[in-house]
Each structure stands twice: as C-alpha cells, then as structure tokens.
Design a protein around this motif. Structure first.
Motif, PDB file in Angstrom:
ATOM      1  N   GLU A 182      39.777  56.673  38.132  1.00  0.00           N
ATOM      2  CA  GLU A 182      39.516  55.934  36.892  1.00  0.00           C
ATOM      3  C   GLU A 182      38.055  55.492  36.863  1.00  0.00           C
ATOM      4  O   GLU A 182      37.562  54.917  37.832  1.00  0.00           O
ATOM      5  N   VAL A 183      37.381  55.753  35.772  1.00  0.00           N
ATOM      6  CA  VAL A 183      36.044  55.199  35.573  1.00  0.00           C
ATOM      7  C   VAL A 183      36.214  53.859  34.880  1.00  0.00           C
ATOM      8  O   VAL A 183      36.802  53.774  33.795  1.00  0.00           O
ATOM      9  N   ILE A 184      35.749  52.803  35.521  1.00  0.00           N
ATOM     10  CA  ILE A 184      36.003  51.454  35.031  1.00  0.00           C
ATOM     11  C   ILE A 184      34.689  50.702  34.822  1.00  0.00           C
ATOM     12  O   ILE A 184      33.629  51.134  35.283  1.00  0.00           O
ATOM     13  N   THR A 185      34.769  49.596  34.129  1.00  0.00           N
ATOM     14  CA  THR A 185      33.592  48.767  33.885  1.00  0.00           C
ATOM     15  C   THR A 185      33.273  47.937  35.127  1.00  0.00           C
ATOM     16  O   THR A 185      34.096  47.801  36.037  1.00  0.00           O
ATOM     17  N   LYS A 186      32.088  47.374  35.159  1.00  0.00           N
ATOM     18  CA  LYS A 186      31.692  46.531  36.283  1.00  0.00           C
ATOM     19  C   LYS A 186      32.601  45.307  36.372  1.00  0.00           C
ATOM     20  O   LYS A 186      33.003  44.916  37.476  1.00  0.00           O
ATOM     21  N   SER A 187      32.959  44.728  35.237  1.00  0.00           N
ATOM     22  CA  SER A 187      33.833  43.551  35.236  1.00  0.00           C
ATOM     23  C   SER A 187      35.186  43.881  35.843  1.00  0.00           C
ATOM     24  O   SER A 187      35.739  43.115  36.639  1.00  0.00           O
ATOM     25  N   GLU A 188      35.734  45.052  35.477  1.00  0.00           N
ATOM     26  CA  GLU A 188      37.021  45.472  36.015  1.00  0.00           C
ATOM     27  C   GLU A 188      36.909  45.785  37.500  1.00  0.00           C
ATOM     28  O   GLU A 188      37.823  45.491  38.279  1.00  0.00           O
ATOM     29  N   ALA A 189      35.777  46.368  37.913  1.00  0.00           N
ATOM     30  CA  ALA A 189      35.565  46.661  39.328  1.00  0.00           C
ATOM     31  C   ALA A 189      35.538  45.370  40.152  1.00  0.00           C
ATOM     32  O   ALA A 189      36.147  45.295  41.223  1.00  0.00           O
ATOM     33  N   LEU A 190      34.860  44.351  39.654  1.00  0.00           N
ATOM     34  CA  LEU A 190      34.799  43.070  40.359  1.00  0.00           C
ATOM     35  C   LEU A 190      36.166  42.405  40.414  1.00  0.00           C
ATOM     36  O   LEU A 190      36.540  41.804  41.423  1.00  0.00           O
ATOM     37  N   ARG A 191      36.925  42.518  39.324  1.00  0.00           N
ATOM     38  CA  ARG A 191      38.272  41.933  39.286  1.00  0.00           C
ATOM     39  C   ARG A 191      39.173  42.617  40.311  1.00  0.00           C
ATOM     40  O   ARG A 191      39.890  41.957  41.066  1.00  0.00           O
ATOM     41  N   ARG A 192      39.119  43.948  40.350  1.00  0.00           N
ATOM     42  CA  ARG A 192      39.961  44.690  41.282  1.00  0.00           C
ATOM     43  C   ARG A 192      39.541  44.441  42.732  1.00  0.00           C
ATOM     44  O   ARG A 192      40.389  44.318  43.624  1.00  0.00           O
ATOM     45  N   GLN A 193      38.224  44.361  42.966  1.00  0.00           N
ATOM     46  CA  GLN A 193      37.752  44.113  44.323  1.00  0.00           C
ATOM     47  C   GLN A 193      38.239  42.755  44.828  1.00  0.00           C
ATOM     48  O   GLN A 193      38.670  42.628  45.973  1.00  0.00           O
ATOM     49  N   LYS A 194      38.192  41.749  43.968  1.00  0.00           N
ATOM     50  CA  LYS A 194      38.659  40.416  44.359  1.00  0.00           C
ATOM     51  C   LYS A 194      40.158  40.425  44.617  1.00  0.00           C
ATOM     52  O   LYS A 194      40.635  39.801  45.577  1.00  0.00           O
ATOM     53  N   PHE A 195      40.900  41.163  43.773  1.00  0.00           N
ATOM     54  CA  PHE A 195      42.349  41.271  43.970  1.00  0.00           C
ATOM     55  C   PHE A 195      42.650  41.961  45.299  1.00  0.00           C
ATOM     56  O   PHE A 195      43.530  41.514  46.057  1.00  0.00           O
ATOM     57  N   ASN A 196      41.937  43.039  45.603  1.00  0.00           N
ATOM     58  CA  ASN A 196      42.152  43.763  46.851  1.00  0.00           C
ATOM     59  C   ASN A 196      41.869  42.881  48.057  1.00  0.00           C
ATOM     60  O   ASN A 196      42.597  42.895  49.052  1.00  0.00           O
ATOM     61  N   GLN A 197      40.799  42.103  47.960  1.00  0.00           N
ATOM     62  CA  GLN A 197      40.427  41.231  49.061  1.00  0.00           C
ATOM     63  C   GLN A 197      41.467  40.128  49.256  1.00  0.00           C
ATOM     64  O   GLN A 197      41.881  39.844  50.389  1.00  0.00           O
ATOM     65  N   THR A 198      41.907  39.522  48.155  1.00  0.00           N
ATOM     66  CA  THR A 198      42.874  38.427  48.228  1.00  0.00           C
ATOM     67  C   THR A 198      44.209  38.891  48.786  1.00  0.00           C
ATOM     68  O   THR A 198      44.865  38.173  49.552  1.00  0.00           O
ATOM     69  N   HIS A 199      44.629  40.104  48.400  1.00  0.00           N
ATOM     70  CA  HIS A 199      45.943  40.614  48.791  1.00  0.00           C
ATOM     71  C   HIS A 199      45.868  41.600  49.956  1.00  0.00           C
ATOM     72  O   HIS A 199      46.849  42.289  50.252  1.00  0.00           O
ATOM     73  N   ASN A 200      44.712  41.645  50.622  1.00  0.00           N
ATOM     74  CA  ASN A 200      44.535  42.484  51.806  1.00  0.00           C
ATOM     75  C   ASN A 200      44.887  43.940  51.526  1.00  0.00           C
ATOM     76  O   ASN A 200      45.575  44.600  52.317  1.00  0.00           O
ATOM     77  N   LYS A 201      44.444  44.436  50.378  1.00  0.00           N
ATOM     78  CA  LYS A 201      44.685  45.824  50.004  1.00  0.00           C
ATOM     79  C   LYS A 201      43.434  46.656  50.238  1.00  0.00           C
ATOM     80  O   LYS A 201      42.317  46.144  50.273  1.00  0.00           O
TER      81      LYS A 201
END
Length: 315
Positions: free
Chosen positions: A186-205
C-alpha cells in the motif's frame, strides 16, 4: 521483512529530476496498462492479500491523501518513438534517465537478459524511467525490465536463525545487477505511516513501512510503502548490514516510483535475499542515536560488518 526496524526504513536516494516529476497528465484509465507483469507468487500466511504492484492505501479526506490519489490517477507524459529496441542516442526515455538504464547480456542463442547499468558511483545514480504503454518500442525493448515482474527462482522459508522468522531465498544463482523483485504494498501518506508506526510500536508488531526519500532540486519527495497486509514477495526480505541487494526507484508510467530490488553482488543458489533497511541513521547526531538506543532492536544479520542494532530512522 520478518523483523522490524522501529521507525521503518529510509533510503536516501539523491537525484535531480524536478523537470520530470511535474510533467505528468491526468488519466483516469491508468490501470488499463498494456505491459503484463508476470508474478506467480502468493502468500501462505492468512490475513495477507497478495498484490503484484503498489495500490493506494485506505481512503480519507485529507489533502495529503487527495494529492496521493491524483498521482495514482496520473501518467508520466513522456514517450519514445523508437521502432524496435531503444538506443541511447535516440530514445527520449533514456535521455531522461541520463543514458541507458540496463545493459544487455546474451545468455544463449535464444535468451537475452538485462542488468542494471553499473557506474563509478554504484549500480545506478540516475532515476530510472522505463518505457511505457505510450512508447512505440517493442515489448522486448531493453528498457522494460522491472515492469515484467520478479525473477521466478524465489521462495520463502524459515531462516537458519529461527529468531529471524521467514526470509526470502533464491533456488538459483543470481548474477550481480539482476532485477530480483519489487517491494510492493500500500502506498500511504506520511500521516498514515506515522499512525501505523506508532500502532506497531505500541502493540509490539512488526513494522514493514518503507520510506523512500528522493532529493529533487532541494526538495525531498517521500514515498511510503507498507506491505504488511497487502504486499508481494518482497515483504519477506530481511535486513542485513552487509546486504546483497539495493533498492532503486524505477518509474513505469506513473510518477509514483516502484521500489525495485537489484542484486549488488552475485548471490549463490539457496542464498538469502537481503537489503539494508536504513542508512541515514549513521549520519544522525549522537544525541538522537543515544536517545533511541533503548528502543532499537538487536540486529540478527550476523554479518562481519554487523552494526549491532537494527537501523533507526525518523520520517
């Protein structure tokens, strides 16, 4: 990727092609492309959809997303009038790329392969622009490589070091300069990339997000690709501090680049395909590196030049 670098990968690719990026036209029929990508791979894991090329990320109403979709619904305006095979002195596509992108190698009487052109500064330093559906050259033109799809010798299996999880390997020898596969998702926006990165970090993904930085006349153009849920065979490639592949942005029709992996050394049969997840962190300030040490993950590449930790870059 089967283990993540915390903030994703950032590849600093410096080139000068501002005249090109702004030279594209709207075309809502972009997906009626004439080239045929041969990709017969699939995912064995549940919950992951296979896509052989980049697709737009989830819809939202932000200007950032609207701009992204406009690029998806656009085509590069250039084309060439070559009769059969493109030649460096005549082809307008090759002139935009600063010369030939690939070199021809005759394997047998019936087989011709193309490798990315090697230059003094590395495999390639210009942006690669392949011929498109608007070009008059043939399907066997030497400037149509990435659009044809990945090599057919790849397979996914558990790494010898099981803590790394799955990895991508080759059944056969791969010569230096060969196009291996695309890193698509998926090609995503910078805002979506930051949101997903934070989610991955929080949920150890695991974090699969790749951020490409292209430097154009003093402006940085960023492309974010996430193959975590929608991706191709490239999503299984692990990091190595002494990698055997590099990512080079390649454009085919669209202003959005493909993240194309080329072998930078010869790869032996049954060898693992790897690339360096990041590079800019090596030049980051000592303060930034020091502050992030407690969040960075141990590198498992075991190469002789291993840096000890996974790359840690910021978007």
């Amino acid at each position: 990727m089967t283990y993540d670098s915390l903030a994703g990968s950032i590849l600093n690719f410096t080139c000068n092609f501002g005249f090109l990026i702004n030279k594209y036209c709207n075309n809502l029929d972009r997906y009626n492309i004439l080239y045929i990508m041969h990709d017969n791979y699939s995912h064995k894991e549940d919950g992951i959809d296979y896509v052989d090329e980049n697709i737009p990320g989830p819809e939202d109403q932000t200007n950032e997303y609207i701009s992204l979709i406009e690029k998806f619904n656009s085509q590069l305006a250039h084309s060439c009038d070559c009769n059969f095979k493109c030649k460096e002195n005549y082809c307008s596509c090759l002139k935009i790329s600063g010369g030939s992108n690939y070199t021809s190698h005759i394997v047998s009487q019936y087989v011709e392969i193309f490798k990315v052109k090697e230059q003094e500064t590395g495999l390639h330093c210009y942006p690669i622009i392949e011929c498109s559906q608007h070009c008059k050259c043939s399907e066997t033109c030497g400037n149509r490589v990435v659009q044809n799809g990945p090599i057919d010798t790849l397979f996914v299996t558990t790494c010898e070091d099981v803590s790394k999880g799955l990895g991508l390997f080759t059944r056969e020898f791969i010569p230096k300069g060969t196009f291996v596969c695309e890193y698509a998702g998926e090609v995503i926006t910078k805002s979506e990339a930051l949101r997903r990165q934070k989610f991955n970090q929080t949920h150890n993904k695991m974090n699969y997000i790749f951020c490409l930085n292209e430097h154009v006349n003093g402006i940085v153009i960023q492309t974010f690709v996430d193959p975590s849920l929608f991706g191709n065979i490239g999503r299984y490639i692990n990091h190595s501090c002494e990698s055997n592949c590099v990512i080079i942005p390649v454009r085919v029709d669209s202003p959005i680049p493909k993240l194309a992996l080329f072998s930078c050394v010869d790869i032996l049969a049954n060898g693992e395909i790897t690339f360096d997840y990041g590079s800019s962190y090596l030049t980051s300030s000592k303060e930034i590196i020091s502050e992030s040490l407690n969040e960075r993950k141990i590198c498992l590449c075991r190469s002789s030049n291993c840096r000890g930790f996974m790359p840690y870059d910021v978007y």
